[in-house]
Write a protein that holds these residues in place. Structure first.
Motif, PDB file in Angstrom:
ATOM      1  N   LYS A 230       0.707  -1.250  -0.099  1.00  0.00           N
ATOM      2  CA  LYS A 230       0.018  -0.163   0.073  1.00  0.00           C
ATOM      3  C   LYS A 230       0.869   1.149  -0.142  1.00  0.00           C
ATOM      4  O   LYS A 230       0.594   2.261  -0.676  1.00  0.00           O
ATOM      5  CB  LYS A 230      -1.029  -0.103   1.164  1.00  0.00           C
ATOM      6  N   GLN A 231       1.900   1.256   0.612  1.00  0.00           N
ATOM      7  CA  GLN A 231       2.995   2.357   0.805  1.00  0.00           C
ATOM      8  C   GLN A 231       3.431   2.431  -0.336  1.00  0.00           C
ATOM      9  O   GLN A 231       3.660   3.815  -0.873  1.00  0.00           O
ATOM     10  CB  GLN A 231       4.114   1.939   1.804  1.00  0.00           C
ATOM     11  N   ALA A 232       3.771   1.570  -1.215  1.00  0.00           N
ATOM     12  CA  ALA A 232       4.401   1.376  -2.606  1.00  0.00           C
ATOM     13  C   ALA A 232       3.433   2.141  -3.659  1.00  0.00           C
ATOM     14  O   ALA A 232       3.992   2.890  -4.438  1.00  0.00           O
ATOM     15  CB  ALA A 232       4.670   0.043  -3.419  1.00  0.00           C
ATOM     16  N   ALA A 233       2.082   2.108  -3.364  1.00  0.00           N
ATOM     17  CA  ALA A 233       1.025   2.787  -4.345  1.00  0.00           C
ATOM     18  C   ALA A 233       1.221   4.077  -4.198  1.00  0.00           C
ATOM     19  O   ALA A 233       0.812   4.840  -5.093  1.00  0.00           O
ATOM     20  CB  ALA A 233      -0.432   2.144  -3.961  1.00  0.00           C
ATOM     21  N   ASN A 234       1.401   4.686  -2.992  1.00  0.00           N
ATOM     22  CA  ASN A 234       1.368   6.090  -2.726  1.00  0.00           C
ATOM     23  C   ASN A 234       3.083   6.805  -2.672  1.00  0.00           C
ATOM     24  O   ASN A 234       3.012   7.803  -2.486  1.00  0.00           O
ATOM     25  CB  ASN A 234       0.893   6.525  -1.363  1.00  0.00           C
ATOM     26  N   ALA A 235       3.882   5.766  -3.139  1.00  0.00           N
ATOM     27  CA  ALA A 235       5.294   6.315  -3.038  1.00  0.00           C
ATOM     28  C   ALA A 235       5.303   7.547  -4.121  1.00  0.00           C
ATOM     29  O   ALA A 235       4.820   7.295  -5.257  1.00  0.00           O
ATOM     30  CB  ALA A 235       6.170   5.190  -3.348  1.00  0.00           C
ATOM     31  N   ALA A 270       0.277  -0.240  -9.056  1.00  0.00           N
ATOM     32  CA  ALA A 270       0.585   0.171 -10.262  1.00  0.00           C
ATOM     33  C   ALA A 270       0.619   1.782 -10.383  1.00  0.00           C
ATOM     34  O   ALA A 270       0.969   2.419 -11.426  1.00  0.00           O
ATOM     35  CB  ALA A 270       0.021  -0.202 -11.574  1.00  0.00           C
ATOM     36  N   THR A 271      -0.308   2.426  -9.401  1.00  0.00           N
ATOM     37  CA  THR A 271      -0.452   3.976  -9.605  1.00  0.00           C
ATOM     38  C   THR A 271       0.738   4.891  -9.570  1.00  0.00           C
ATOM     39  O   THR A 271       0.844   5.724 -10.245  1.00  0.00           O
ATOM     40  CB  THR A 271      -1.304   4.250  -7.970  1.00  0.00           C
ATOM     41  N   ALA A 272       1.677   4.411  -8.584  1.00  0.00           N
ATOM     42  CA  ALA A 272       2.821   5.191  -8.691  1.00  0.00           C
ATOM     43  C   ALA A 272       3.633   5.447 -10.013  1.00  0.00           C
ATOM     44  O   ALA A 272       4.038   6.167 -10.672  1.00  0.00           O
ATOM     45  CB  ALA A 272       4.017   4.423  -7.742  1.00  0.00           C
ATOM     46  N   PHE A 273       3.464   4.178 -10.732  1.00  0.00           N
ATOM     47  CA  PHE A 273       4.024   4.336 -12.065  1.00  0.00           C
ATOM     48  C   PHE A 273       3.274   5.075 -13.206  1.00  0.00           C
ATOM     49  O   PHE A 273       3.988   5.493 -13.836  1.00  0.00           O
ATOM     50  CB  PHE A 273       4.209   2.641 -12.617  1.00  0.00           C
ATOM     51  N   GLN A 274       1.952   4.790 -12.881  1.00  0.00           N
ATOM     52  CA  GLN A 274       1.225   5.484 -13.895  1.00  0.00           C
ATOM     53  C   GLN A 274       1.323   7.068 -13.796  1.00  0.00           C
ATOM     54  O   GLN A 274       1.397   7.853 -14.656  1.00  0.00           O
ATOM     55  CB  GLN A 274      -0.397   5.052 -13.682  1.00  0.00           C
ATOM     56  N   ARG A 275       1.612   7.391 -12.649  1.00  0.00           N
ATOM     57  CA  ARG A 275       1.733   8.941 -12.415  1.00  0.00           C
ATOM     58  C   ARG A 275       3.136   9.412 -12.802  1.00  0.00           C
ATOM     59  O   ARG A 275       3.337  10.264 -13.614  1.00  0.00           O
ATOM     60  CB  ARG A 275       2.151   9.117 -10.789  1.00  0.00           C
TER      61      ARG A 275
END
Lengths: 678, 113
Positions: A230-235, A270-275
């Protein structure tokens, strides 16, 4: 200035678009990234740059590289392999990875592999005995070991060494954080170190012969994996997210995470990468982005699904169901469960769920009734995606405008208490004709407190606009009011004396009398271009004083500050001060003359030892006075105290016998006198 | 008549002072007059011109007054006519006096700045 509201409207539209846009890499992303990587390859000079560019390009499916480019890249990678026995862990890893990715022919391969193994072994021995401070080195060493596993002879079978390295890495785990970091580490460092550790431990475990014994250790160190993902998603740092996701994915080949980590959590990672896909490109960022998305797309925990936003082509509505990397997912079943306006599923346009067949990841549904096309508003598409027996629901919102968009019943009214003048009554235009001005000229004076209002009302047909404004302004100044929907019609009321501050010159107190445009602004994310329509020109004659607001007062000329320092004291002139210095010396002259008049008497000077000490005593007292004078001129208090204490000790030691001798003499003398008088 | 008496009184006072006062005490009296005059001149300067620099004025003025007080005390202890009430010998009083003066000068120098 004139387009400020338009710019805000456009930003909101873009933001909304990106919010509901595809969650995977788009074709444009692929194109941009591939082009960037090919350019980077031409300029790559180190094994690391070659490794990053080539592996990222291969994962993006960038096509075959030209043989001439491959051979020149291999040359660059192999340039320093003669010095392999001085390579760091990173150098070993990047060299091995680049050689394998390019399938380079290695000159003197046998010798190179032997030296490679010797060097790697010495690095692993260090890692097995010394405390590990940098987990990235461990990662590089274990990755190099994995890549060259088939070529190496001794290390893959050296269970003792591999076990020691494994235990040394595991020793970095702390229960406090549930990761390979301590509480004071940043979230990003924690993710990075834990990702490195997960992957390194997995690689080592796969090589150790008695590997099942290590499973409990791996289970223990992965206890907090669900929180960390979950932290990775927000990194905010894509590198940290990428390293963790890859490490977790590697560990998932051994441990079953599917029950602890949900598909949604994998997809969210995957959110962090899409950003990052929209960030400025750099080789490191692209490598981390591609590696991270690949790891998520080929997740060993759940297969993540990315469902794009809905696109419309006449009456056909399509969306894509892909991996986060934008590639179609095989063996997936897609059903459209409901399509409905608002939030009530009972209003669905389709009676029951429909299974849709896909074409290379794109799924299309045709709205036979044409209802969506005719109305303006939001429609929700409930989509179910089934993979390997597991169904995951998704909802996508489609915002629509009608094919016929009109502004009707436009009214401009100037009203004051007991007075109402209508300037434009029931005018209308199609939205396409926004360039025309209604050519109405309004003139009015504005007095303080009379609450004169300009009221603009209109109807919008075929669109449920997100933003509607009425603007009064010119090229330099403006005031904007929101047009609110009241009972079907939009209405904006502008109190003219209250907007005087906005129309005044910024931060100053200038009377805002002048000629302004009255404009209508309509914006919506369903509109390609926001609407700006000049309804009328208005001449405002302000008969009020405009006072600066708080900010204006701040920049206005302020009261002059008079210094509050003490006034300097009255000083005597140099002449008077000099005269005073001489006058003060006058008593010295009186003293000196008096001394001469009284006379000196050394008869009581002691003899013997006391007589010898008497000058010393006098000199020490004089010395103390001299030190005090010297203290005034030059030295500091500590030095002065030091000398004074020395001289003080001398004066006490010498003074005591001197004064005692004098005292004894006087006492004896008095006694003799008294006897004589008897 | 009364004026002549005053002058006679003063002359007799001076004569008795010269005759009866020990040399030691005269020296001390001279020093008292010196410090008193110095303090007075400084005070007159302060009244006429001002207190700048204040700390220097205070240090000098109060040093003079302090010395005056110490010297008066020394006179009392050294003068045979008045020393009976003290249990210290004059030499001891002198030693104390030196100590007090040195200390006063050090403090004054520190305060002058």
């Amino acid at each position: 200035m004139i387009n400020r509201v338009l710019a805000i409207a456009l930003v909101v539209i873009v933001a909304l678009t990106s919010f509901i846009s595809t969650q995977s890499l788009t074709a444009k992303h692929y194109e941009d990234l591939s082009k960037y990587l090919k350019d980077q390859l031409k300029n790559a000079s180190t094994p690391q740059e070659v490794h990053y560019a080539v592996t990222s390009l291969l994962k993006l499916g960038g096509g075959e590289l030209e043989p001439s480019l491959v051979s020149s890249l291999c040359e660059k990678v192999n340039k320093n392999i003669a010095k392999v026995n001085t390579f760091s862990a990173d150098d070993l890893y990047h060299t091995a990875a680049a050689q394998l990715a390019l399938k380079c022919t290695i000159p003197n391969e046998q010798k190179f592999v032997e030296d490679f193994e010797k060097r790697l072994e010495s690095i692993l021995v260090d890692l097995s005995i010394k405390p590990i401070s940098d987990l990235s080195q461990v990662y590089s060493a274990t990755r190099a070991l994995l890549l060259f596993k088939r070529k190496l002879k001794s290390i893959p079978t050296n269970n003792t060494l591999l076990n020691k390295v494994f235990n040394n890495i595991s020793g970095r785990y702390t229960d406090d954080t549930g990761a390979f970091c301590n509480k004071s580490s940043s979230a990003e460092k924690c993710l990075t170190d834990t990702g490195y550790a997960y992957e390194s431990l997995t690689i080592l475990q796969s090589m150790i012969s008695d590997r099942t014994k290590l499973l409990p250790n791996l289970v223990k160190i992965s206890k907090k994996a669900q929180d960390l993902i979950k932290q990775a998603a927000n990194a905010s740092a894509v590198k940290a997210a990428s390293i963790f996701v890859r490490g977790l994915n590697k560990l998932a080949t051994i441990l079953p995470f599917s029950k602890r980590i949900t598909r949604r959590e994998v997809e969210d990672s995957a959110t962090a990468f899409q950003r990052a896909a929209n960030d400025k490109l750099s080789l490191q960022n692209v490598y981390d982005l591609v590696e991270g998305l690949s790891a998520v797309s080929s997740s060993n925990i759940h297969i993540p699904i990315s469902v794009s936003s809905i696109e419309r082509n006449e009456n056909e509505y399509s969306f894509r169901v892909t991996s986060p990397l934008g590639q179609p997912i095989s063996d997936s079943v897609v059903k459209l469960r409901a399509v409905y306006p608002g939030s009530n599923q009972d209003d669905s346009l389709i009676g029951r769920p429909i299974e849709i067949k896909g074409d290379k990841g794109t799924y299309t549904w045709k709205d036979a009734s044409g209802q969506i096309a005719e109305s303006a508003g939001s429609y929700k598409f409930d989509i179910d995606v089934q993979i390997k027996g597991e169904t995951t629901p998704y909802t996508r919102v489609f915002k629509t405008t009608s094919d016929k968009l009109d502004i009707t019943d436009v009214n401009i009214v100037l009203s004051k208490l007991n007075e109402r003048r209508v300037f434009v009554d029931e005018d209308s235009a199609r939205l396409e004709k926004q360039g025309e001005t209604l050519s109405r000229d309004i003139s009015t004076s504005v007095k303080s407190g009379e609450q004169k209002k300009l009221i603009v009302s209109f109807n919008l047909k075929g669109i449920d606009a997100q933003q509607t404004f009425v603007r009064i302004g010119d090229e330099k100044r403006e005031s904007t009011a929101v047009a609110r929907k009241m009972g079907g019609a939009y209405r904006a009321e502008i109190v003219l004396d209250k907007i005087a501050r906005d129309l005044s010159a910024p931060l100053q107190s200038v009377n805002p009398t002048g000629r302004y445009d009255v404009q209508l602004i309509v914006a919506d994310n369903a509109l390609q271009k926001p609407l700006l329509w000049t309804l009328a020109k208005i001449n405002l004659d302000y008969q009020i004083n405009v006072k600066p607001d708080e900010e204006g007062r701040h920049y206005d000329r302020q009261k002059e500050i008079v210094h509050k320092f003490n006034e300097p004291a009255v000083r005597a002139s140099a002449g008077i001060a000099s005269i005073f210095s001489l006058v003060v010396l006058a008593p010295v002259a009186v003293f000196a003359l008096g001394l001469l008049a009284i006379g000196f008497n050394f008869n009581n000077c002691p003899s013997g030892l006391a007589g010898l000490l008497a000058p010393v005593f006098t000199a020490s007292v004089a010395g103390m006075l001299a030190v005090i004078g010297w203290y005034f001129v030059e030295i500091n208090i500590f030095t002065a105290l030091k000398y004074l204490s020395l001289l003080g000790a001398v004066s006490v030691v010498t003074g005591a016998p001197v004064l005692s001798a004098i005292s004894r003499r006087n006492v004896q003398g008095n006694a003799l006198i008294q006897e004589g008088t008897k | 008549m009364a004026n002549e008496n005053i002058f006679e009184i003063i002359a007799k006072l001076v004569e008795n002072y010269k005759k009866d006062t020990p040399q030691k005490v005269k020296l001390i009296d001279l020093f008292i007059v010196f410090t008193g005059l110095t303090a007075a001149i400084q005070f007159v300067y302060r009244v006429l011109v001002g207190t700048f620099p204040l700390n220097a004025f205070l240090a000098a003025f109060f040093t003079c007054l302090s010395l005056l007080v110490f010297t008066v005390a020394l006179r009392k202890q050294v003068n045979p006519a008045t020393s009976g009430e003290f249990r210290v010998v004059p030499e001891r009083a002198f030693g104390d006096y030196i100590f007090c003066c040195v200390l006063t000068f050090f403090v004054a120098m520190s305060y002058i700045g």
